[in-house]
Design an enzyme around this catalytic site. Structure first.
Site, PDB file in Angstrom:
ATOM      1  N   THR A  26     106.648  20.476  -0.733  1.00 48.90           N
ATOM      2  CA  THR A  26     107.766  19.628  -1.166  1.00 48.90           C
ATOM      3  C   THR A  26     107.740  19.362  -2.664  1.00 48.90           C
ATOM      4  O   THR A  26     108.787  19.284  -3.314  1.00 48.90           O
ATOM      5  CB  THR A  26     107.742  18.295  -0.389  1.00 48.90           C
ATOM      6  OG1 THR A  26     107.948  18.574   0.999  1.00 48.90           O
ATOM      7  CG2 THR A  26     108.815  17.346  -0.872  1.00 48.90           C
ATOM      8  N   HIS A  38     121.637  23.055   0.389  1.00 46.58           N
ATOM      9  CA  HIS A  38     122.454  24.240   0.655  1.00 46.58           C
ATOM     10  C   HIS A  38     123.695  23.889   1.460  1.00 46.58           C
ATOM     11  O   HIS A  38     123.719  22.909   2.224  1.00 46.58           O
ATOM     12  CB  HIS A  38     121.629  25.294   1.394  1.00 46.58           C
ATOM     13  CG  HIS A  38     120.576  25.924   0.536  1.00 46.58           C
ATOM     14  ND1 HIS A  38     120.846  26.968  -0.322  1.00 46.58           N
ATOM     15  CD2 HIS A  38     119.256  25.653   0.381  1.00 46.58           C
ATOM     16  CE1 HIS A  38     119.743  27.320  -0.962  1.00 46.58           C
ATOM     17  NE2 HIS A  38     118.759  26.525  -0.551  1.00 46.58           N
ATOM     18  N   ARG A  51     106.394  28.969   0.098  1.00 43.55           N
ATOM     19  CA  ARG A  51     107.236  28.704   1.255  1.00 43.55           C
ATOM     20  C   ARG A  51     106.462  28.992   2.534  1.00 43.55           C
ATOM     21  O   ARG A  51     105.734  29.980   2.621  1.00 43.55           O
ATOM     22  CB  ARG A  51     108.484  29.577   1.225  1.00 43.55           C
ATOM     23  CG  ARG A  51     109.294  29.539  -0.062  1.00 43.55           C
ATOM     24  CD  ARG A  51     110.207  30.766  -0.073  1.00 43.55           C
ATOM     25  NE  ARG A  51     111.071  30.887  -1.225  1.00 43.55           N
ATOM     26  CZ  ARG A  51     110.719  31.436  -2.384  1.00 43.55           C
ATOM     27  NH1 ARG A  51     109.474  31.840  -2.582  1.00 43.55           N
ATOM     28  NH2 ARG A  51     111.598  31.560  -3.359  1.00 43.55           N
ATOM     29  N   CYS A  66     110.169  10.259 -23.232  1.00 44.26           N
ATOM     30  CA  CYS A  66     111.044  11.386 -22.878  1.00 44.26           C
ATOM     31  C   CYS A  66     111.988  11.031 -21.735  1.00 44.26           C
ATOM     32  O   CYS A  66     113.166  11.381 -21.750  1.00 44.26           O
ATOM     33  CB  CYS A  66     110.210  12.599 -22.478  1.00 44.26           C
ATOM     34  SG  CYS A  66     109.133  13.244 -23.768  1.00 44.26           S
ATOM     35  N   CYS A  95     102.544   9.734 -22.921  1.00 41.39           N
ATOM     36  CA  CYS A  95     102.438   8.601 -21.988  1.00 41.39           C
ATOM     37  C   CYS A  95     101.195   8.619 -21.090  1.00 41.39           C
ATOM     38  O   CYS A  95     100.835   7.572 -20.542  1.00 41.39           O
ATOM     39  CB  CYS A  95     103.684   8.535 -21.104  1.00 41.39           C
ATOM     40  SG  CYS A  95     103.937   9.960 -20.026  1.00 41.39           S
TER      41      CYS A  95
END
Length: 486
Positions: free
Chosen positions: A46, A54, A315, A411, A449
């Protein structure tokens, strides 16, 4: 035998699919838990997902991929609003380069219509340029799917787990499954955090789903890992395209894409290479050149100097070719949710509802009364984000919490207050803070950071900086104490 805890349902796997299932199961008045082997939710496949919601025209009709993709797509606007997750229904474009390819576009149009995808339309070059002026000169036609979108996949998985937890699901991270044994009435799960017993076990272990299934004698499928490299560009070029741009697919992939992200960047990729190792996440100069050269054929204005980050994901493709969502042929208490490759992110909420129905029917058939959870609340509280505040909103936030005035990540405009909130929500690693707040995801990739975040984490968690990790065991960042570093 004494167990750490007894449940009605236990889910293995804390990715976007496992957490979607957990949130759905929370709608029932059952004792349930989710076990995740990593230190935090969304640290597997993930975390490296493209984030595309999709439309459903890619999938073969009469498959679970097609059915659940279209169903899941329809759920996204409400789901992301309820969970306060960044989502934009910006549409998808599949483009062709020559007249002979336009017949293929018509095939995908027909396939999408059979799958129930709404408002599909084939556009000529002039119509395409009216929507996307930066398409390359060789693009001749395209298939438009307005229902497609983009989401932040890791934020969605984290939010789903938090919502499941607030509705009664136990979330147990850093918990690896060592063994499974079953009887007629239950499954015993032996883990690094003790033993659990459950009436139903749901295998949503992604890349390792076949290994989990084999622990209960199920050899009915194999995971065939497929690696994809992806490259993130600076927000300077984030508006080159508004929609995700697809080529015509290859036999094993939807192809290399130009993808606007939910946070204003542009992402290029992925490649698609079958591999044997399930933990090989390197990126390569060859992969970057392949993706860069391919994307230039679709969109003008992409420059190498805008590359700010590279990563790879794997995947969890299977030898079946379709999603596997079924009771195991070897163990009646095991539900396999495996082979959830693309469009798995899109299908995730629909998969959750499908598994919910399977669980309800199974327990009911055994004479167990399954009631709805009367206290289920699908909504998470809205979070304050410095990057999205107006001046008035910022003044109000600072008046309540002065830490909103302290910018940690320049940023991405992330405040100290947001870092602290992420830790309170469960972040225990640098990446956990990053995925919840985006601190460290900008142009400098944490160069400014990171020390500040480590200092805040040390203070809030009451641990030395030397104990803070990037992503869990084996990833300590520095061998120094907070005093020596800061």
């Amino acid at each position: 035998m004494a167990f750490a805890k007894e449940y009605d349902v236990v889910i293995i796997g804390g990715g976007v699919v496992g957490t979607a299932i957990a949130r759905s199961i929370a709608k029932l008045n059952l004792r349930s838990a989710l076990l995740e082997k990593n230190m935090e939710i969304a640290f597997g496949t993930t975390k490296a997902n493209s984030g595309i919601v999709h439309a459903g025209f890619h999938s073969q009709p009469d498959t679970l991929k097609a059915k659940l993709c279209v169903e899941g797509n329809k759920m996204y606007p409400t789901l992301c609003q309820d969970l306060d997750v960044p989502f934009l229904q910006n549409g998808l474009l599949m483009v062709s380069y020559q007249k002979s390819d336009e017949a293929n576009l018509k095939e995908y149009l027909s396939q999408g219509e059979k799958n129930g995808v709404p408002d599909l339309k084939i556009l000529d070059r002039d119509e395409l340029l009216a929507l996307e002026p930066n398409l390359a000169d060789n693009v001749s036609a395209g298939l438009l799917a307005p229902s497609g979108g983009i989401v932040s996949p890791f934020e969605l998985a984290i939010a789903q787990s938090e919502n499941a937890q607030t509705n009664g699901v136990d979330i147990v991270c850093d918990c690896s499954v060592n063994d499974l044994t079953s009887t007629k009435d239950s499954v015993t799960i032996s883990t690094t955090k003790g033993q659990f017993q459950t009436k139903i076990i749901i295998n949503a272990a992604g890349l390792f789903a076949d290994n989990i299934a084999r622990l209960l004698g199920d050899d009915s499928f194999r995971i065939k890992p497929r690696k994809g490299e992806e490259y993130l560009l600076d927000k300077r070029v984030g508006n080159l395209v508004s929609r995700t741009i697809f080529p015509l697919p290859t036999p094993n992939s939807k192809g290399i894409l130009v993808i606007p992200t939910a946070h204003g960047n542009l992402m290029l990729g992925p490649t698609a290479n079958e591999i044997t190792a399930r933990d090989e996440f390197s990126t390569t100069a060859l992969g970057w050149e392949k993706i860069y050269n391919f994307c230039q054929k679709m969109v003008t204005g992409i420059e190498k100097r805008d590359l700010i980050a590279s990563f790879a994901g794997i995947r969890a493709a299977s030898d079946r070719g379709d999603f596997i969502i079924e009771f195991s042929p070897s163990c009646e208490r095991l539900i396999n949710v495996a082979g959830i490759e693309s469009p798995g992110l899109t299908a995730a909420p629909a998969i959750g509802e499908m598994v919910l129905k399977m669980v309800r029917e199974k327990l009911t058939a055994e004479g167990i009364t399954v009631l709805d959870n009367p206290n289920f609340n699908p909504v998470l509280p809205k979070r304050l984000r410095l990057s999205q505040m107006s001046g008035t909103e910022l003044d109000a936030a600072i008046s309540k919490d002065k830490r909103f005035a302290h910018v940690i990540c320049r940023c991405e405009l992330v405040s100290e207050a947001e870092i602290v909130e992420a830790i309170k929500r469960g972040a225990r690693t640098l990446d956990g803070v990053k995925l919840r707040t985006r601190a460290g995801m900008g142009r400098c990739q944490g160069g400014f950071c990171t020390p500040k975040i480590l200092k805040i984490m040390s203070r809030e968690l009451n641990i030395p900086v030397s104990e803070i990790t990037k992503r869990g065991n084996g990833s300590k960042l520095i061998p120094y104490t907070a005093k020596e570093l800061l």
